[in-house]
Write a protein that holds these residues in place. Structure first.
Motif, PDB file in Angstrom:
ATOM      1  N   ALA A   1      12.465  16.384  15.320  1.00  0.00           N
ATOM      2  CA  ALA A   1      13.537  15.876  14.480  1.00  0.00           C
ATOM      3  C   ALA A   1      13.116  14.540  13.891  1.00  0.00           C
ATOM      4  N   LEU A   2      13.425  14.344  12.619  1.00  0.00           N
ATOM      5  CA  LEU A   2      13.104  13.097  11.928  1.00  0.00           C
ATOM      6  C   LEU A   2      14.339  12.653  11.166  1.00  0.00           C
ATOM      7  N   ARG A   3      14.744  11.421  11.397  1.00  0.00           N
ATOM      8  CA  ARG A   3      15.840  10.811  10.652  1.00  0.00           C
ATOM      9  C   ARG A   3      15.325   9.512  10.063  1.00  0.00           C
ATOM     10  N   ALA A   4      15.595   9.313   8.784  1.00  0.00           N
ATOM     11  CA  ALA A   4      15.108   8.097   8.138  1.00  0.00           C
ATOM     12  C   ALA A   4      16.079   7.657   7.055  1.00  0.00           C
ATOM     13  N   SER A   5      16.159   6.352   6.860  1.00  0.00           N
ATOM     14  CA  SER A   5      16.898   5.802   5.737  1.00  0.00           C
ATOM     15  C   SER A   5      16.150   4.568   5.245  1.00  0.00           C
ATOM     16  N   LEU A   6      16.226   4.358   3.956  1.00  0.00           N
ATOM     17  CA  LEU A   6      15.497   3.273   3.311  1.00  0.00           C
ATOM     18  C   LEU A   6      16.385   2.709   2.223  1.00  0.00           C
ATOM     19  N   SER A   7      16.581   1.389   2.216  1.00  0.00           N
ATOM     20  CA  SER A   7      17.462   0.809   1.206  1.00  0.00           C
ATOM     21  C   SER A   7      16.736   0.581  -0.112  1.00  0.00           C
ATOM     22  N   ASP A   8      15.633  -0.101  -0.108  1.00  0.00           N
ATOM     23  CA  ASP A   8      14.890  -0.424  -1.332  1.00  0.00           C
ATOM     24  C   ASP A   8      13.402  -0.243  -1.088  1.00  0.00           C
ATOM     25  N   LEU A   9      12.707   0.163  -2.138  1.00  0.00           N
ATOM     26  CA  LEU A   9      11.254   0.290  -2.055  1.00  0.00           C
ATOM     27  C   LEU A   9      10.665   0.012  -3.437  1.00  0.00           C
ATOM     28  N   ARG A  10       9.696  -0.888  -3.493  1.00  0.00           N
ATOM     29  CA  ARG A  10       8.980  -1.173  -4.738  1.00  0.00           C
ATOM     30  C   ARG A  10       7.489  -1.234  -4.425  1.00  0.00           C
ATOM     31  N   LEU A  11       6.729  -0.442  -5.127  1.00  0.00           N
ATOM     32  CA  LEU A  11       5.283  -0.417  -4.979  1.00  0.00           C
ATOM     33  C   LEU A  11       4.686  -0.775  -6.332  1.00  0.00           C
ATOM     34  N   SER A  12       3.878  -1.830  -6.369  1.00  0.00           N
ATOM     35  CA  SER A  12       3.353  -2.306  -7.646  1.00  0.00           C
ATOM     36  C   SER A  12       1.827  -2.322  -7.663  1.00  0.00           C
ATOM     37  N   ASP A  13       1.300  -2.162  -8.870  1.00  0.00           N
ATOM     38  CA  ASP A  13      -0.134  -2.275  -9.123  1.00  0.00           C
ATOM     39  C   ASP A  13      -0.361  -3.638  -9.745  1.00  0.00           C
ATOM     40  N   ALA A  14      -0.869  -4.576  -8.968  1.00  0.00           N
ATOM     41  CA  ALA A  14      -1.033  -5.949  -9.427  1.00  0.00           C
ATOM     42  C   ALA A  14      -2.139  -6.108 -10.459  1.00  0.00           C
ATOM     43  N   ALA A  15      -2.966  -5.075 -10.655  1.00  0.00           N
ATOM     44  CA  ALA A  15      -4.011  -5.149 -11.664  1.00  0.00           C
ATOM     45  C   ALA A  15      -3.419  -5.064 -13.077  1.00  0.00           C
ATOM     46  N   LEU A  16      -2.195  -4.578 -13.191  1.00  0.00           N
ATOM     47  CA  LEU A  16      -1.544  -4.455 -14.495  1.00  0.00           C
ATOM     48  C   LEU A  16      -0.713  -5.699 -14.782  1.00  0.00           C
ATOM     49  N   ALA A  17      -0.525  -5.991 -16.052  1.00  0.00           N
ATOM     50  CA  ALA A  17       0.258  -7.160 -16.464  1.00  0.00           C
ATOM     51  C   ALA A  17       1.702  -7.027 -15.975  1.00  0.00           C
ATOM     52  N   PRO A  18       2.378  -8.153 -15.711  1.00  0.00           N
ATOM     53  CA  PRO A  18       3.760  -8.091 -15.212  1.00  0.00           C
ATOM     54  C   PRO A  18       4.713  -7.317 -16.121  1.00  0.00           C
ATOM     55  N   ASP A  19       4.473  -7.301 -17.423  1.00  0.00           N
ATOM     56  CA  ASP A  19       5.362  -6.587 -18.342  1.00  0.00           C
ATOM     57  C   ASP A  19       4.868  -5.175 -18.683  1.00  0.00           C
ATOM     58  N   HIS A  20       3.805  -4.719 -18.007  1.00  0.00           N
ATOM     59  CA  HIS A  20       3.266  -3.375 -18.274  1.00  0.00           C
ATOM     60  C   HIS A  20       4.274  -2.318 -17.785  1.00  0.00           C
ATOM     61  N   PRO A  21       4.514  -1.256 -18.574  1.00  0.00           N
ATOM     62  CA  PRO A  21       5.522  -0.258 -18.174  1.00  0.00           C
ATOM     63  C   PRO A  21       5.177   0.515 -16.900  1.00  0.00           C
ATOM     64  N   TYR A  22       3.908   0.550 -16.513  1.00  0.00           N
ATOM     65  CA  TYR A  22       3.511   1.298 -15.321  1.00  0.00           C
ATOM     66  C   TYR A  22       3.126   0.396 -14.155  1.00  0.00           C
ATOM     67  N   ARG A  23       3.506  -0.878 -14.210  1.00  0.00           N
ATOM     68  CA  ARG A  23       3.172  -1.796 -13.117  1.00  0.00           C
ATOM     69  C   ARG A  23       3.780  -1.327 -11.799  1.00  0.00           C
ATOM     70  N   PHE A  24       5.030  -0.858 -11.837  1.00  0.00           N
ATOM     71  CA  PHE A  24       5.685  -0.388 -10.619  1.00  0.00           C
ATOM     72  C   PHE A  24       5.494   1.111 -10.495  1.00  0.00           C
ATOM     73  N   LEU A  25       4.684   1.513  -9.516  1.00  0.00           N
ATOM     74  CA  LEU A  25       4.411   2.919  -9.285  1.00  0.00           C
ATOM     75  C   LEU A  25       5.630   3.618  -8.709  1.00  0.00           C
ATOM     76  N   CYS A  26       6.418   2.876  -7.936  1.00  0.00           N
ATOM     77  CA  CYS A  26       7.645   3.396  -7.337  1.00  0.00           C
ATOM     78  C   CYS A  26       8.634   2.249  -7.300  1.00  0.00           C
ATOM     79  N   ASP A  27       9.826   2.465  -7.833  1.00  0.00           N
ATOM     80  CA  ASP A  27      10.836   1.416  -7.869  1.00  0.00           C
ATOM     81  C   ASP A  27      12.187   2.028  -7.540  1.00  0.00           C
ATOM     82  N   LEU A  28      12.538   2.028  -6.262  1.00  0.00           N
ATOM     83  CA  LEU A  28      13.801   2.580  -5.786  1.00  0.00           C
ATOM     84  C   LEU A  28      14.628   1.432  -5.234  1.00  0.00           C
ATOM     85  N   ARG A  29      15.604   1.004  -6.000  1.00  0.00           N
ATOM     86  CA  ARG A  29      16.433  -0.118  -5.572  1.00  0.00           C
ATOM     87  C   ARG A  29      17.903   0.217  -5.709  1.00  0.00           C
TER      88      ARG A  29
END
Length: 100
Positions: free
Chosen positions: A65-93
């Protein structure tokens, strides 16, 4: 009918005696965490930001059995510029798909 049988087995497994649990792993992260991965030259390669996380894994003789909950998750690629549309690979907030 098959889905009903699976649901019944899952409900029965969930009520299975906790004395029969072979492995129980509980992870609680209540304050959140920021993780940064750096290259050898000191530049940041990726970033991970996690809000609250709750995870419980129970391994019983016949079931798992597995139970999980997650409130927020953000995964970013720092090699891309801060305003790049693909900087955040996953953005669940904010518990929803869009974030704020």
């Amino acid at each position: 009918a098959a889905a009903s049988a699976i649901a019944k087995r899952a409900a029965a497994a969930d009520t299975e005696d906790d004395d029969r649990v072979g492995l129980r792993l509980v992870l609680q992260l209540s304050k959140g965490a920021d993780l940064a991965v750096f290259r050898e030259d000191g530049r940041q390669m990726a970033g991970l930001k996690v809000g609250t996380l709750s995870l419980e894994l129970k391994n019983r003789p016949l079931t798992m059995a597995l139970r999980a909950s997650l409130s927020d998750l953000r995964l970013s690629d720092a090699a891309l510029a801060p305003d790049h549309p693909y900087r955040f690979l996953c953005d669940l907030r904010g518990g929803g798909g869009g974030g704020g």
